[in-house]
Design an enzyme around this catalytic site. Structure first.
Site, short mmCIF file in Angstrom:
data_model
loop_
_atom_site.label_atom_id
_atom_site.label_comp_id
_atom_site.label_asym_id
_atom_site.label_seq_id
_atom_site.Cartn_x
_atom_site.Cartn_y
_atom_site.Cartn_z
N ARG A 115 -32.74 78.25 61.41
CA ARG A 115 -31.46 78.97 61.29
C ARG A 115 -31.07 78.91 59.83
O ARG A 115 -30.86 77.82 59.27
CB ARG A 115 -30.40 78.31 62.16
CG ARG A 115 -29.00 78.78 61.82
CD ARG A 115 -27.96 78.39 62.85
NE ARG A 115 -28.13 79.16 64.07
CZ ARG A 115 -27.21 79.25 65.02
NH1 ARG A 115 -26.06 78.60 64.92
NH2 ARG A 115 -27.43 79.98 66.10
N HIS A 142 -30.30 87.86 65.19
CA HIS A 142 -30.24 86.70 66.09
C HIS A 142 -31.03 87.05 67.37
O HIS A 142 -30.46 87.21 68.45
CB HIS A 142 -28.77 86.37 66.42
CG HIS A 142 -28.56 85.01 66.99
ND1 HIS A 142 -29.58 84.10 67.19
CD2 HIS A 142 -27.42 84.38 67.43
CE1 HIS A 142 -29.08 82.99 67.72
NE2 HIS A 142 -27.79 83.14 67.86
N GLN A 145 -30.75 85.05 70.82
CA GLN A 145 -29.52 85.32 71.56
C GLN A 145 -29.68 86.60 72.38
O GLN A 145 -29.27 86.66 73.55
CB GLN A 145 -28.34 85.46 70.59
CG GLN A 145 -27.04 85.78 71.27
CD GLN A 145 -26.50 84.63 72.11
OE1 GLN A 145 -26.39 83.51 71.63
NE2 GLN A 145 -26.16 84.90 73.36
N ASP A 237 -18.29 89.70 68.93
CA ASP A 237 -18.67 88.49 68.18
C ASP A 237 -17.56 88.23 67.16
O ASP A 237 -16.69 89.10 66.93
CB ASP A 237 -20.03 88.74 67.49
CG ASP A 237 -20.57 87.50 66.78
OD1 ASP A 237 -20.08 86.38 67.05
OD2 ASP A 237 -21.49 87.66 65.94
N CYS A 277 -21.76 85.89 72.32
CA CYS A 277 -22.77 84.89 71.98
C CYS A 277 -22.18 83.50 71.86
O CYS A 277 -22.89 82.51 72.05
CB CYS A 277 -23.48 85.29 70.69
SG CYS A 277 -22.35 85.57 69.31
N ARG A 305 -29.81 80.94 77.18
CA ARG A 305 -30.46 80.62 75.90
C ARG A 305 -31.63 79.67 76.17
O ARG A 305 -32.71 79.80 75.59
CB ARG A 305 -29.47 79.95 74.93
CG ARG A 305 -28.33 80.83 74.45
CD ARG A 305 -28.83 81.96 73.56
NE ARG A 305 -29.60 81.48 72.45
CZ ARG A 305 -29.10 81.02 71.29
NH1 ARG A 305 -27.79 81.02 71.10
NH2 ARG A 305 -29.89 80.61 70.32
N1 NVA Z 1 -22.34 86.27 63.90
C1 NVA Z 1 -22.22 84.86 64.18
C2 NVA Z 1 -23.08 84.49 65.35
C3 NVA Z 1 -22.99 83.04 65.77
C4 NVA Z 1 -23.89 82.71 66.90
C5 NVA Z 1 -22.62 84.08 62.94
O1 NVA Z 1 -23.61 84.46 62.30
O2 NVA Z 1 -21.94 83.10 62.61
N1 CP Z 2 -24.74 81.65 70.05
C1 CP Z 2 -25.22 80.69 69.25
O1 CP Z 2 -26.23 80.85 68.58
O2 CP Z 2 -24.52 79.53 69.28
P1 CP Z 2 -24.67 78.33 68.26
O3 CP Z 2 -24.18 78.79 66.92
O4 CP Z 2 -23.80 77.24 68.86
O5 CP Z 2 -26.12 77.91 68.20
#
Ligand code: NVA
Ligand code: CP
Length: 322
Positions: A115, A142, A145, A237, A277, A305
């Site tokens: 990530r 992502h 997800q 989101d 998500c 997930r």
């Molecule tokens: N768009 C959000 C998704 C988190 C799962 C982010 O990138 O923070």
């Molecule tokens: N939806 C998601 O990826 O959650 P986290 O940021 O908690 O991993």
């Protein structure tokens, strides 16, 4: 489409999951079908061993609850083990080249889930390493997800092709991945975002082209109600993603009105489901009434997930046979 009895069109040959744009419709169906099977096996208490003796390195440059826990638990349920590597602790965070990190980890572990911020960093890991690389979220995409989301939609609706998903909010990593994943499976996608925050034109063009090949539609508009009209799935989101904390106030103003609320439910299909998500901000991108109401399936989605990612790891790292 009966996913429980899906017959693969060809052998699964993907090495990585960098973006769903790299995967074919058949690859995605194989993954979802395996996820359903692994979920049923897990619920029945059947042992799964396809990652026996294998290790997943999990590199995190951003926070996580669901991704971290589901990959760690999923690896363990498949008989393997997972290593949590925060970039605050490993040498990558102090400037060690990605190319060196990729080659070192390739000598010690069997796969990497990362990530991070830039998609190009993920691509570099794949280029210099020799093991599967899984995108656990970048600023652009992502995909894990979206596999969980597609699994959830299938479980709730009994089908995928021909449905309509509406995404209201930031044209971000989630919007991009939903547009790509849904368009590959013949799900119509309508995105409503304010000007200046629309999805990337490049990824929109990918999705439009996918949709053309699957008799579906991808549209980007400005009006949330236009997007939500007759939708089977409502999705939103956060207004400020990880890394955009400094823009939170400006974004709160830009996104006012880009909320899934009772007005959206009123124009969507009566039996629509609400997905997010997570993490969510009640009162911003979604009202408490909707996210905690009868249309919401967010916790089934979060659980998925685990099952979807076990399928990804089984296919990429475990030979697909559990
Ligand atoms: N768009 C959000 C998704 C988190 C799962 C982010 O990138 O923070
Ligand atoms: N939806 C998601 O990826 O959650 P986290 O940021 O908690 O991993």
């Amino acid at each position: 489409m009966d996913l429980a009895h899906y017959q693969a069109q060809s052998a699964f040959t993907q090495k990585h999951l960098l973006t769903l744009q790299d995967w074919s419709e058949d690859d995605i169906y194989q993954c979802l079908s395996l996820a359903l099977k692994l979920k049923a096996m897990q619920k029945a208490g059947q042992k799964q061993t396809c990652l026996s003796g294998k290790t997943l390195a999990m590199i995190f440059a951003k926070s996580s609850t669901r991704t971290r826990v589901s990959f760690e638990v999923g690896t363990s349920q498949l008989g393997g083990s997972a290593l949590f590597l925060s970039t605050a602790d490993i040498q990558l965070g102090r400037g060690e080249p990605i190319s060196d990190t990729a080659q070192v980890l390739s000598r010690m572990v069997d796969g990497i889930m990362i990530r991070t911020f830039k998609q190009s960093d993920l691509e570099a890991l794949a280029r210099y390493g020799s093991i599967p690389i899984i995108n656990g979220l970048t600023d652009e995409f992502h995909p894990c997800q979206v596999l969980a989301d597609l699994l959830t939609i299938y479980e709730k609706k009994g089908t995928l092709k021909g449905l309509k998903l509406a995404f209201v909010g930031d044209g971000n990593n989630m919007a991009h991945s939903l547009m790509i994943g849904c368009s590959k499976l013949g799900i119509d996608v309508a995105v409503a975002s304010p000007d200046g925050y629309k999805p990337s034109p490049v990824y929109t063009a990918w999705a439009v082209s996918n949709a053309a090949a699957h008799a579906s539609k991808v549209t980007v508009c400005t009006d949330p109600l236009e997007a939500c009209k007759d939708a089977d799935v409502l999705y939103t989101d956060v207004w400020a993603s990880m890394g955009q904390e400094g823009e939170a106030n400006a974004r709160r103003q830009a996104f006012a009105g880009y909320q899934i609320n009772a007005g959206c439910l009123a124009v969507a299909r009566k039996d629509c489901i609400f997905l997010h998500c997570l993490p969510a901000h009640r009162g911003e991108e979604v009202t408490g009434e909707v996210i905690d109401g009868p249309h919401s399936v967010i916790f089934d989605e979060a659980e998925n997930r685990l099952h979807a990612q076990k399928a990804v790891m089984a296919l990429l790292m475990g030979g697909g046979n559990c």
